[in-house]
Motif scaffolding. Structure first.
Motif, PDB file in Angstrom:
ATOM      1  N   SER A   1       0.829  -1.211   0.000  1.00  0.00           N
ATOM      2  CA  SER A   1       0.000   0.000   0.000  1.00  0.00           C
ATOM      3  C   SER A   1       0.863   1.261   0.000  1.00  0.00           C
ATOM      4  O   SER A   1       0.502   2.266  -0.616  1.00  0.00           O
ATOM      5  N   ARG A   2       2.001   1.224   0.661  1.00  0.00           N
ATOM      6  CA  ARG A   2       2.882   2.398   0.674  1.00  0.00           C
ATOM      7  C   ARG A   2       3.444   2.672  -0.714  1.00  0.00           C
ATOM      8  O   ARG A   2       3.525   3.822  -1.150  1.00  0.00           O
ATOM      9  N   GLU A   3       3.836   1.612  -1.410  1.00  0.00           N
ATOM     10  CA  GLU A   3       4.345   1.782  -2.774  1.00  0.00           C
ATOM     11  C   GLU A   3       3.235   2.244  -3.706  1.00  0.00           C
ATOM     12  O   GLU A   3       3.450   3.089  -4.581  1.00  0.00           O
ATOM     13  N   GLN A   4       2.040   1.709  -3.522  1.00  0.00           N
ATOM     14  CA  GLN A   4       0.905   2.096  -4.352  1.00  0.00           C
ATOM     15  C   GLN A   4       0.551   3.567  -4.152  1.00  0.00           C
ATOM     16  O   GLN A   4       0.138   4.250  -5.089  1.00  0.00           O
ATOM     17  N   PHE A   5       0.720   4.057  -2.926  1.00  0.00           N
ATOM     18  CA  PHE A   5       0.397   5.448  -2.603  1.00  0.00           C
ATOM     19  C   PHE A   5       1.363   6.420  -3.280  1.00  0.00           C
ATOM     20  O   PHE A   5       1.014   7.571  -3.538  1.00  0.00           O
ATOM     21  N   ARG A   6       2.570   5.953  -3.574  1.00  0.00           N
ATOM     22  CA  ARG A   6       3.601   6.830  -4.139  1.00  0.00           C
ATOM     23  C   ARG A   6       3.472   7.023  -5.645  1.00  0.00           C
ATOM     24  O   ARG A   6       4.177   7.848  -6.224  1.00  0.00           O
ATOM     25  N   VAL A   7       2.616   6.242  -6.296  1.00  0.00           N
ATOM     26  CA  VAL A   7       2.504   6.342  -7.754  1.00  0.00           C
ATOM     27  C   VAL A   7       1.088   6.749  -8.155  1.00  0.00           C
ATOM     28  O   VAL A   7       0.181   6.806  -7.326  1.00  0.00           O
ATOM     29  N   GLY A   8       0.909   7.038  -9.426  1.00  0.00           N
ATOM     30  CA  GLY A   8      -0.397   7.464  -9.910  1.00  0.00           C
ATOM     31  C   GLY A   8      -0.627   8.947  -9.686  1.00  0.00           C
ATOM     32  O   GLY A   8       0.232   9.669  -9.179  1.00  0.00           O
ATOM     33  N   ASP A   9      -1.799   9.421 -10.072  1.00  0.00           N
ATOM     34  CA  ASP A   9      -2.167  10.830  -9.907  1.00  0.00           C
ATOM     35  C   ASP A   9      -2.907  11.020  -8.590  1.00  0.00           C
ATOM     36  O   ASP A   9      -3.834  10.272  -8.275  1.00  0.00           O
ATOM     37  N   SER A  10      -2.516  12.026  -7.828  1.00  0.00           N
ATOM     38  CA  SER A  10      -3.165  12.317  -6.555  1.00  0.00           C
ATOM     39  C   SER A  10      -4.589  12.813  -6.788  1.00  0.00           C
ATOM     40  O   SER A  10      -4.837  13.645  -7.659  1.00  0.00           O
ATOM     41  N   VAL A  11      -5.534  12.290  -5.993  1.00  0.00           N
ATOM     42  CA  VAL A  11      -6.945  12.640  -6.151  1.00  0.00           C
ATOM     43  C   VAL A  11      -7.550  12.946  -4.785  1.00  0.00           C
ATOM     44  O   VAL A  11      -7.392  12.169  -3.838  1.00  0.00           O
ATOM     45  N   GLY A  12      -8.235  14.088  -4.666  1.00  0.00           N
ATOM     46  CA  GLY A  12      -8.919  14.442  -3.430  1.00  0.00           C
ATOM     47  C   GLY A  12     -10.244  13.712  -3.318  1.00  0.00           C
ATOM     48  O   GLY A  12     -10.753  13.160  -4.300  1.00  0.00           O
ATOM     49  N   ARG A  13     -10.836  13.744  -2.139  1.00  0.00           N
ATOM     50  CA  ARG A  13     -12.083  12.998  -1.921  1.00  0.00           C
ATOM     51  C   ARG A  13     -13.196  13.427  -2.868  1.00  0.00           C
ATOM     52  O   ARG A  13     -13.931  12.592  -3.398  1.00  0.00           O
ATOM     53  N   GLU A  14     -13.338  14.712  -3.086  1.00  0.00           N
ATOM     54  CA  GLU A  14     -14.424  15.198  -3.940  1.00  0.00           C
ATOM     55  C   GLU A  14     -14.191  14.885  -5.410  1.00  0.00           C
ATOM     56  O   GLU A  14     -15.101  15.034  -6.232  1.00  0.00           O
ATOM     57  N   GLU A  15     -12.989  14.462  -5.756  1.00  0.00           N
ATOM     58  CA  GLU A  15     -12.663  14.167  -7.154  1.00  0.00           C
ATOM     59  C   GLU A  15     -12.635  12.673  -7.447  1.00  0.00           C
ATOM     60  O   GLU A  15     -12.366  12.267  -8.575  1.00  0.00           O
ATOM     61  N   LEU A  16     -12.921  11.841  -6.457  1.00  0.00           N
ATOM     62  CA  LEU A  16     -12.819  10.394  -6.632  1.00  0.00           C
ATOM     63  C   LEU A  16     -13.766   9.875  -7.707  1.00  0.00           C
ATOM     64  O   LEU A  16     -14.912  10.310  -7.813  1.00  0.00           O
ATOM     65  N   ARG A  17     -13.257   8.938  -8.494  1.00  0.00           N
ATOM     66  CA  ARG A  17     -14.055   8.257  -9.510  1.00  0.00           C
ATOM     67  C   ARG A  17     -13.968   6.752  -9.279  1.00  0.00           C
ATOM     68  O   ARG A  17     -13.058   6.261  -8.611  1.00  0.00           O
ATOM     69  N   ASP A  18     -14.884   6.030  -9.878  1.00  0.00           N
ATOM     70  CA  ASP A  18     -14.847   4.575  -9.793  1.00  0.00           C
ATOM     71  C   ASP A  18     -13.471   4.056 -10.200  1.00  0.00           C
ATOM     72  O   ASP A  18     -12.910   4.480 -11.213  1.00  0.00           O
ATOM     73  N   GLY A  19     -12.954   3.115  -9.415  1.00  0.00           N
ATOM     74  CA  GLY A  19     -11.676   2.491  -9.741  1.00  0.00           C
ATOM     75  C   GLY A  19     -10.472   3.151  -9.105  1.00  0.00           C
ATOM     76  O   GLY A  19      -9.382   2.572  -9.103  1.00  0.00           O
ATOM     77  N   ASP A  20     -10.624   4.364  -8.555  1.00  0.00           N
ATOM     78  CA  ASP A  20      -9.500   5.007  -7.863  1.00  0.00           C
ATOM     79  C   ASP A  20      -9.179   4.229  -6.589  1.00  0.00           C
ATOM     80  O   ASP A  20     -10.062   3.611  -5.979  1.00  0.00           O
TER      81      ASP A  20
END
Length: 266
Positions: free
Chosen positions: A193-212
């Motif tokens: 989970s720590r490695e997963q958190f370091r990659v991808g595009d950062s998304v705030g709660r109000e911007e969450l989409r399915d699959g994030d």
């Protein structure tokens, strides 16, 4: 002349650093190659047993529930169909597996703007006890991999949390669950989970989409839990070993306090 050369070198270094920085968010995320799929089990315990046998051999396998309700086991990330078939035949000759299917790579890196848009989520404040509405399947002909990942995650709900992760003894943790879902969608992501958190595009709660992916912890440096967002302020996750895969709400007290942000890979 020497000064010009120094300035040129500095410019090149800065340019390379900037380019690397721009590419960094998706480092560690790649398209999955060919995979081996085996089994057609009506009972989850049989899929669990085969998964454990494969893991004893050092094979990173996981089981999952198909849309038909049948359980299957999948593993591998091979560069070619021939390489996957060769490994599968070896396992057949060893008596470890029977009939098999080679799952091809998926065309997963598509522009999200090209997919069917949905109405904005309007129920983030709904109580955790209220039943969720069934989310729509992606429209025929579209490739909204975020929706596909979310619907895939929902098929795991209710499955006993007894999988093996890197070893059978340790069991599969929450990050192993989201990794399995993304593998089924044709994407390789980091293991923890720590490695997963370091990659991808950062998304705030109000911007969450399915699959994030949604992450939790005491701080951004202490991430210890992850799940897959499925809409309406809900996410699917593997709570703890021995428990079933379940749906929880970001509004629940514990998760609201520990929420550290989302990441988008698709």
């Amino acid at each position: 002349m020497l000064k010009r050369l120094i300035y040129l070198l500095v410019f090149v270094v800065i340019s390379l650093t900037t380019a690397i920085g721009c590419a960094a968010p998706h480092a560690g995320i790649s398209r999955l190659g060919y995979a081996i799929q085996v089994g057609a089990f009506s009972e989850v315990k049989n899929a669990e047993r085969l998964t454990a046998q494969l893991q004893i051999r050092g094979i990173e396998a996981f089981y999952f529930k198909k849309e038909s309700g049948i359980y299957a086991v999948r593993f591998g990330d091979f560069p070619s169909k021939d390489a996957a078939r060769k490994e599968a035949r070896k396992l057949v000759s060893d008596g470890l597996i029977g009939a098999f299917f080679i799952a091809p790579p998926q065309d997963v890196f598509v522009k999200r703007e090209a997919v069917v848009k949905r109405e904005p989520e309007a129920s983030l404040g709904r109580s955790p006890e209220e039943p969720r509405k069934k989310r729509p399947e992606p429209a025929k002909g579209t490739r909204d991999m975020g929706q596909i990942a979310a619907r895939t995650a929902e098929r795991f709900v209710g499955i006993p949390y007894r999988w093996g992760g890197d070893t059978v003894v340790d069991g599969m943790d929450c990050s192993g669950f989201v990794r399995a879902v993304y593998n089924l969608c044709g994407v390789n992501i980091p293991r923890t989970s720590r490695e997963q958190f370091r990659v991808g595009d950062s998304v705030g709660r109000e911007e969450l989409r399915d699959g994030d992916l949604v992450f939790f912890g005491a701080s951004s440096e202490s991430i210890n839990h992850v799940g897959i967002y499925v809409g309406d302020g809900k996410f699917v996750h593997a709570p703890r070993r021995g428990d079933d895969i379940k749906v929880s709400s970001l509004d629940e007290s514990y998760f609201a306090k520990k929420f550290m942000g989302g990441r988008r890979y698709l």
